[in-house]
Design a protein around this motif. Sequence first.
Motif, mmCIF file in Angstrom:
data_model
loop_
_atom_site.group_PDB
_atom_site.id
_atom_site.type_symbol
_atom_site.label_atom_id
_atom_site.label_comp_id
_atom_site.label_asym_id
_atom_site.label_seq_id
_atom_site.Cartn_x
_atom_site.Cartn_y
_atom_site.Cartn_z
ATOM 1 N N ARG A 1 26.526 -55.351 -49.740
ATOM 2 C CA ARG A 1 26.645 -53.890 -49.734
ATOM 3 C C ARG A 1 27.480 -53.427 -48.545
ATOM 4 O O ARG A 1 27.518 -54.065 -47.504
ATOM 5 C CB ARG A 1 25.256 -53.237 -49.645
ATOM 6 N N TYR B 1 29.475 -46.386 -47.297
ATOM 7 C CA TYR B 1 28.805 -45.390 -48.134
ATOM 8 C C TYR B 1 28.450 -44.140 -47.323
ATOM 9 O O TYR B 1 28.635 -43.008 -47.780
ATOM 10 C CB TYR B 1 27.521 -45.965 -48.743
ATOM 11 N N HIS B 2 27.955 -44.354 -46.108
ATOM 12 C CA HIS B 2 27.594 -43.204 -45.276
ATOM 13 C C HIS B 2 28.814 -42.363 -44.920
ATOM 14 O O HIS B 2 28.729 -41.122 -44.928
ATOM 15 C CB HIS B 2 26.888 -43.689 -43.991
ATOM 16 N N SER C 1 27.054 -50.461 -46.592
ATOM 17 C CA SER C 1 26.306 -49.264 -46.219
ATOM 18 C C SER C 1 27.063 -48.408 -45.207
ATOM 19 O O SER C 1 26.956 -47.178 -45.222
ATOM 20 C CB SER C 1 24.934 -49.647 -45.662
ATOM 21 N N ARG D 1 16.854 -49.093 -54.922
ATOM 22 C CA ARG D 1 17.586 -49.843 -53.914
ATOM 23 C C ARG D 1 16.836 -49.830 -52.587
ATOM 24 O O ARG D 1 16.769 -50.849 -51.883
ATOM 25 C CB ARG D 1 18.990 -49.250 -53.751
ATOM 26 N N GLU E 1 18.779 -44.861 -56.472
ATOM 27 C CA GLU E 1 18.683 -44.898 -55.009
ATOM 28 C C GLU E 1 17.289 -45.335 -54.561
ATOM 29 O O GLU E 1 17.141 -46.102 -53.602
ATOM 30 C CB GLU E 1 19.000 -43.513 -54.430
#
Length: 265
Positions: A253, A258-259, A255, A155, A152
């Motif tokens: 990605r 993911y959240h 994102s 990234r 993490e």
Amino acid sequence: MTGIALAQVAGGRESPTGMLDAARRMAEEAAAAGASLICFPEQFVTGWSPCIHPGSGEPLNGQLTAAFGRIAREAGIAVVGSIIEAGPGDLPKNTAVVLGPDGRLLAAYAKMHLFSPDGEDRNYTAGDRIATFIVDGVTFGLAVCYDLRFPELFRIYALAGVECMLIPAAWPCSRLSHWETLLPARALDNRYYVAGVNTAGGPGEVYCGGSLAADPDGTIIARGGGREEVLVAGIDPAVVHEARLKLPSLSDRRSDLYHRLLSKL
């Protein structure tokens, strides 16, 4: 193309003065080889230890940082060193510092992930900020040793525009295969250069070098042996940008997804 040097040295094998003299010689060697920056291993002046007395450490602008600044000025090269930084309470920080060729402090990064198996988390204060800096037109980021196991962080540095990560370490021989796997993996994951410099020898002979640099495809472009040496690798920001255009994994990605997934855990 920017040259970076990895100074693979045996941490704490001599007095602090002796170690700084060795660092000065390595910086001069790196500058003569055309490098713009030299990176030393984690806590190489004293040798890394997870145990430290409460109240230990020195200010960020203390004597050891000043010594690195003198080495940088004399060699005309940026220096990445390592200090035990006095913390806000009794517990210090394990901090990497960067001094520019003029001897001025460019950046400081306190190790974010402390090595709990040996109790480093009980004796140090963890950092909570990334650190980036620019040398010779290249944007660098800093991590320290155990940080390498936490993708993490790497990234976040990629999203911050970093083109090369530098990782000072005291990584033991018993887990060297992990080091050799993780460094190229972080480079490939994030499509930037990753360079890790490890301790070679020192008290207990538990460290055996293996410093290496990998390009944005995860290809190893420099690798050290088990003894003290200075490795030089070439860093080209254009290669980073080309790699990200050819395989745009960062821009692909999700994102937003993911959240949402994290919020359901």
